[in-house]
Design an enzyme around this catalytic site. Structure first.
Site, PDB file in Angstrom:
ATOM      1  N   GLU A  80       2.413  -4.131  -6.410  1.00 50.96           N
ATOM      2  CA  GLU A  80       1.364  -3.485  -5.611  1.00 50.96           C
ATOM      3  C   GLU A  80      -0.032  -3.806  -6.124  1.00 50.96           C
ATOM      4  OE1 GLU A  80       2.407   0.824  -3.796  1.00 50.96           O
ATOM      5  OE2 GLU A  80       2.619   0.717  -5.956  1.00 50.96           O
ATOM      6  N   ASN A 124      -6.758   5.487  15.271  1.00 49.98           N
ATOM      7  CA  ASN A 124      -5.809   5.284  14.181  1.00 49.98           C
ATOM      8  C   ASN A 124      -4.423   5.340  14.796  1.00 49.98           C
ATOM      9  OD1 ASN A 124      -4.224   5.466  11.851  1.00 49.98           O
ATOM     10  ND2 ASN A 124      -4.633   7.646  11.564  1.00 49.98           N
ATOM     11  N   GLY A 125      -3.571   4.371  14.495  1.00 51.03           N
ATOM     12  CA  GLY A 125      -2.222   4.394  15.057  1.00 51.03           C
ATOM     13  C   GLY A 125      -1.957   3.119  15.838  1.00 51.03           C
ATOM     14  N   CYS A 129      -5.907   3.465   8.869  1.00 47.70           N
ATOM     15  CA  CYS A 129      -7.241   3.681   9.451  1.00 47.70           C
ATOM     16  C   CYS A 129      -7.711   5.100   9.168  1.00 47.70           C
ATOM     17  CB  CYS A 129      -7.191   3.502  10.955  1.00 47.70           C
ATOM     18  SG  CYS A 129      -6.635   1.880  11.453  1.00 47.70           S
ATOM     19  N   ARG A 146      -7.443   5.530   1.723  1.00 44.41           N
ATOM     20  CA  ARG A 146      -6.305   5.301   2.609  1.00 44.41           C
ATOM     21  C   ARG A 146      -5.967   3.815   2.730  1.00 44.41           C
ATOM     22  NH1 ARG A 146      -5.963   9.840   6.348  1.00 44.41           N
ATOM     23  NH2 ARG A 146      -5.336   8.508   8.069  1.00 44.41           N
ATOM     24  N   GLU A 163      10.705   1.335  -9.547  1.00 45.49           N
ATOM     25  CA  GLU A 163       9.332   1.842  -9.474  1.00 45.49           C
ATOM     26  C   GLU A 163       8.384   0.968 -10.305  1.00 45.49           C
ATOM     27  OE1 GLU A 163       7.574   3.636  -7.749  1.00 45.49           O
ATOM     28  OE2 GLU A 163       5.926   4.409  -8.933  1.00 45.49           O
ATOM     29  N   LYS A 219       5.211  -0.952  -8.738  1.00 37.47           N
ATOM     30  CA  LYS A 219       3.839  -0.751  -9.242  1.00 37.47           C
ATOM     31  C   LYS A 219       3.202  -2.097  -9.574  1.00 37.47           C
ATOM     32  CE  LYS A 219       2.882   2.483  -8.405  1.00 37.47           C
ATOM     33  NZ  LYS A 219       3.722   3.457  -7.791  1.00 37.47           N
ATOM     34  N   HIS A 276      25.258 -11.250 -11.308  1.00 31.39           N
ATOM     35  CA  HIS A 276      25.627 -11.631  -9.933  1.00 31.39           C
ATOM     36  C   HIS A 276      24.490 -12.328  -9.201  1.00 31.39           C
ATOM     37  CE1 HIS A 276      29.394  -9.591 -10.372  1.00 31.39           C
ATOM     38  NE2 HIS A 276      28.782  -8.476 -10.748  1.00 31.39           N
ATOM     39  N   LYS A 331      -2.710   4.001   1.701  1.00 33.90           N
ATOM     40  CA  LYS A 331      -2.233   5.170   0.954  1.00 33.90           C
ATOM     41  C   LYS A 331      -1.268   5.982   1.807  1.00 33.90           C
ATOM     42  CE  LYS A 331      -2.228   8.075  -2.470  1.00 33.90           C
ATOM     43  NZ  LYS A 331      -1.344   7.620  -3.556  1.00 33.90           N
ATOM     44  N   TRP A 349      -7.430  -0.499   9.094  1.00 36.89           N
ATOM     45  CA  TRP A 349      -6.337  -1.177   8.391  1.00 36.89           C
ATOM     46  C   TRP A 349      -5.614  -1.963   9.476  1.00 36.89           C
ATOM     47  CZ3 TRP A 349      -0.839  -0.802   8.398  1.00 36.89           C
ATOM     48  CH2 TRP A 349      -0.217  -1.376   7.284  1.00 36.89           C
TER      49      TRP A 349
END
Ligand code: G6P
Length: 609
Positions: free
Chosen positions: A489, A98-99, A2, A27, A482, A486, A505, A604, A74
């Protein structure tokens, strides 16, 4: 996460609030809203989805007023609907938040039994009702807010308007960062926002609320109180956010721009840590004796965690110091045993990630020497650490981290050399060799970027895939992780990374001609072993995309395509491998038409648990 903005001034605020919200878009959010006080009345407009939807609402039904608050949400509690979008109103109280309010269920039951009607599924609505109940009991806004804060558990930043008080806004911070902007003759008024970026068009005179602070704003003043209610001063700094105002330049997305900025920002970061004249790293201002340490624990989240994993390989091999690496959300609850003689390193682009911040607090409490690598130097993690090593990546707007990651690797590589020297593992000659290899990185990355059209073409092989496997060994395993992160995402294709030796395995069962396998395999001591794993994939029809500085043809293996890396010292290979895995994900997402810079559901900066 948020985003919050508030303006109290002399000019109409609705359009300016919307502009500020646009600067918080990076964000991540899924609905937005604005409320103002106009002619003594609270009014609000909210919309599900992107800010264009809110913009449309505001153009159909404009909001007047010179005081107002805005919010990008968010979703945590309740779906991203217009009804759940902030601001939330109870009586004459209007709140953005926010939170997470952790005790919201208890408060909700209590307030409902007192006759307060809940119309949303959010935790935030309890804040509006709590404050309204205090006002209804005859308290003034300040007393009402103070009493309400005492009832709230969790981490939050909030801004509140009070009907009937058109020269008053109150903000509070616990956990989530909050910046106060001081206006000038040109732009009179006071401002509040989740970061200095949001406020950059209005002012560069910024103070940060400390943990537990709350602030009473009028058009021309800010009175700050600490958690105990004592009036306090927080220093006003000149923010650089304005100078760093960002646009996409000639690029289609911020992510593309940020990928292309890497040679420059890595150079800038290197020049901070390398004394080229003397061919050595320079950590002279870092007051940690690595020689006497017996362990370094690294904690981070997401991409920053993978930078930490690379550092484990670097620091153990070239620095001679044992390293533990943890995901912050695990570390904070596993009651880790820390060495009496250890140091704790936190890696974070934003410097605000809630889980990483909690680990820092834990390590400070356990008397560890704390050190952070952050991209935002005024951030909570930077301010809470004994020592800070900045990455000079500049603002990163794309939700998927790219340049921040390679700048984190740059600092970690330089730090490895410093540790190796202090612990006597590296000779002066080795330091010179590694320093020289590091300063080559920007040039080598520039060369790779010239060839990006090839990666664009190869990315077509991933567009129709349902699943993609990434493989790497040793220090390249984190790069496989990574790369997979990416891809999922921003393209929403399921991708998984495995240490190449683990293939047999389990994941080998998945391999068939529909499964692209991206192998990150620069030439090093483990090269032949990874090539054997490639043979196992090829034998089962897997479609291999080979990222290497060796020619695929010389391996005798059946590869579908090759992405060539320049040949450099093995030490810098992780930095070079980062570029193709970023570009592969980027172009796949572009071909699929996803929202590259603001992928669905992602934020973000994650300031909640
Ligand atoms: C979020 C972002 C990631 C980032 C992670 C850690 O998940 O989307 O890109 O790597 O947070 O963030 P930090 O700011 O602590 O590096």
């Amino acid at each position: 996460m948020c985003g919050i903005v508030g303006i109290i001034g002399t000019e109409p605020v609705a359009v300016r609030l919307l502009d500020a919200l646009k600067r918080l878009e990076y964000r991540g959010y899924d609905s937005a809203g604005i409320a103002t006080l106009h002619d003594g009345k609270l009014e609000r407009r909210r919309a599900k989805g992107k800010l264009v939807a809110l913009e449309k609402r505001l153009s159909d039904e404009p909001l007047g007023g010179t005081i107002g608050i805005g919010h990008t949400r968010w979703a945590t509690h309740g779906k991203p609907t217009e009804k759940n979008a902030h601001p939330h109103i109870s009586g004459g109280v209007c709140v953005v938040h926010n939170g997470i309010i952790e005790n919201f269920k208890i408060l909700r039951a209590e307030l409902a039994s007192d006759g307060y009607d809940f119309v949303t599924e959010t935790d935030t609505e309890v804040i509006a009702h709590l404050i309204a109940r205090e006002i209804d009991a005859g308290n003034d806004p300040q007393a009402a807010l103070k009493a309400s804060l005492e009832r709230l558990e969790g981490a939050f930043a909030l801004a509140v308007l009070f009907q009937g008080h058109d020269n008053l806004m109150i903000g509070a911070r616990r956990g989530s960062p909050f910046a106060i902007g001081y206006g000038s003759d040109d732009q009179p008024g006071m401002f509040i926002g989740s970061d200095a970026f949001a406020l950059a068009p209005f002012t560069n005179r910024i103070a940060y609320l400390e943990e537990g602070d709350w602030v009473v704003l009028s058009k021309d003043s800010a009175t700050i109180y600490d958690e105990g209610g004592a009036q306090v001063n927080r220093p006003i700094t000149t923010s650089m956010a304005n100078a760093l105002l960002v646009d996409k330049g000639n690029h289609r997305h911020f992510m593309a721009k940020e990928i292309h900025e890497q040679p420059e920002v890595i150079s800038r970061t290197l020049s901070h840590y390398i004394d080229l004249g003397n061919e050595k790293v320079d950590f002279s201002s870092l007051d940690i004796d690595f020689q006497s340490l017996d362990r370094l624990s690294i904690t981070a989240c997401g991409t920053a965690y993978y930078a930490g994993l690379v550092a484990k390989y670097w620091i153990e091999k070239w620095g001679g110091l044992p390293v533990d690496v943890d995901v912050a959300s695990e570390f904070r609850y596993r009651e880790p045993l820390l060495s009496d003689n250890g140091a704790a390193l936190f890696v974070s682009q934003s410097g605000e990630t809630a889980d990483t911040l909690a680990c820092l607090a834990y390590c400070n409490e356990k008397n560890q020497k704390t050190l952070s690598i952050v991209n935002v130097q005024e951030s909570s993690i930077a301010r809470g650490s004994d020592a800070v090593l900045p990455t000079l990546a500049g603002p990163e707007i794309g939700v998927a981290s790219t340049k921040a990651f390679t700048c984190q690797l740059t600092v970690l590589a330089a730090l490895t050399i410093h540790i190796g020297r202090q612990r006597g593992v590296l000779s002066k000659e080795q330091e010179v060799e590694l320093v020289h290899s590091l300063v080559e990185v920007p040039r080598l990355i520039s060369e790779m970027l010239v060839e990006e059209a090839k990666i664009d073409a190869i990315s077509q092989q991933l567009v129709h895939a349902k699943d993609v496997l990434y493989l790497g060994r040793g220090i390249h395993y984190p790069l496989a992780l990574e790369g997979a992160l990416k891809l999922k995402e921003i393209s929403y294709i399921h991708a998984e990374a495995y240490a190449a030796g683990e293939l047999k395995h389990g994941p080998i069962a998945l391999i068939d001609e529909n499964m692209p396998v991206v192998v990150v395999v620069p030439k090093d001591g483990l090269f032949d072993k990874t090539i054997s794993n490639c043979q196992e994939v090829a034998a089962r029809g897997g479609q291999i995309i080979f990222i290497s500085d060796c020619d695929a043809k010389t391996t005798g293996c059946d590869f579908v395509s090759q992405i060539s890396l320049p040949r450099g010292n093995e030490f810098i290979a992780p930095l070079l491998c980062a570029i193709p895995v970023q570009l592969l994900a980027y172009y796949t997402a572009v071909h699929m038409g996803t929202d590259v810079d603001q992928p669905r559901n992602l934020a973000k900066s994650v300031t909640v648990e």
